[in-house]
Design a protein around this motif. Structure first.
Motif, PDB file in Angstrom:
ATOM      1  N   MET A  66      14.240  -5.500  36.436  1.00 30.87           N
ATOM      2  CA  MET A  66      14.625  -5.822  35.061  1.00 30.87           C
ATOM      3  C   MET A  66      15.551  -4.736  34.496  1.00 30.87           C
ATOM      4  O   MET A  66      16.519  -5.033  33.803  1.00 30.87           O
ATOM      5  CB  MET A  66      13.382  -5.973  34.178  1.00 30.87           C
ATOM      6  CG  MET A  66      12.502  -7.154  34.540  1.00 30.87           C
ATOM      7  SD  MET A  66      13.327  -8.718  34.311  1.00 30.87           S
ATOM      8  CE  MET A  66      13.420  -8.769  32.541  1.00 30.87           C
ATOM      9  N   ALA A  70      19.313  -5.396  33.225  1.00 30.15           N
ATOM     10  CA  ALA A  70      19.712  -5.044  31.861  1.00 30.15           C
ATOM     11  C   ALA A  70      20.909  -4.090  31.890  1.00 30.15           C
ATOM     12  O   ALA A  70      21.853  -4.241  31.093  1.00 30.15           O
ATOM     13  CB  ALA A  70      18.546  -4.418  31.118  1.00 30.15           C
ATOM     14  N   GLN A  71      20.875  -3.110  32.793  1.00 30.43           N
ATOM     15  CA  GLN A  71      21.997  -2.173  32.896  1.00 30.43           C
ATOM     16  C   GLN A  71      23.262  -2.908  33.297  1.00 30.43           C
ATOM     17  O   GLN A  71      24.343  -2.631  32.784  1.00 30.43           O
ATOM     18  CB  GLN A  71      21.676  -1.065  33.903  1.00 30.43           C
ATOM     19  CG  GLN A  71      22.707   0.046  33.921  1.00 30.43           C
ATOM     20  CD  GLN A  71      22.818   0.763  32.591  1.00 30.43           C
ATOM     21  OE1 GLN A  71      21.827   1.179  32.020  1.00 30.43           O
ATOM     22  NE2 GLN A  71      24.031   0.890  32.080  1.00 30.43           N
ATOM     23  N   ALA A  73      23.959  -6.023  32.638  1.00 28.12           N
ATOM     24  CA  ALA A  73      24.400  -6.790  31.474  1.00 28.12           C
ATOM     25  C   ALA A  73      25.103  -5.876  30.470  1.00 28.12           C
ATOM     26  O   ALA A  73      26.152  -6.238  29.905  1.00 28.12           O
ATOM     27  CB  ALA A  73      23.213  -7.474  30.813  1.00 28.12           C
TER      28      ALA A  73
END
Length: 87
Positions: A66, A70-71, A73
């Motif tokens: 996750m 997220a990084q 994105a």
């Protein structure tokens, strides 16, 4: 001592011996049941610990995935806005 008294004494002795056999048998059965219960509890505890460790490993791995997503994105948004390393 009369024959009746002798027979009564003998019967009493046999009854005491039989009672002691029953007591010993009951103790043996109880000890066996206790040992089996302890073994089962130990196995259950071991299985629970392994499951806990497996779950923790799975959650750790999922959390790391996750974070990477997220990084990725964030980096994608920065690049789209021209704020990223790739200008």
């Amino acid at each position: 001592m009369s024959s009746a008294q002798f027979n009564a004494g003998q019967s009493h002795g046999q009854a005491e011996a039989k009672t002691q056999q029953w007591i010993d048998s009951a103790k043996s059965t109880a000890e066996s049941a206790h040992d089996k219960a302890c073994d089962a509890a130990g196995k259950t505890q071991g299985q629970a610990q392994r499951s806990k460790e497996e779950s923790a490993g799975f959650l750790q791995q999922t959390g790391e995935q996750m974070v990477h997503m997220a990084q990725g994105a964030i980096d994608g948004v920065k690049n789209t806005l021209g704020m990223g390393d790739k200008k």
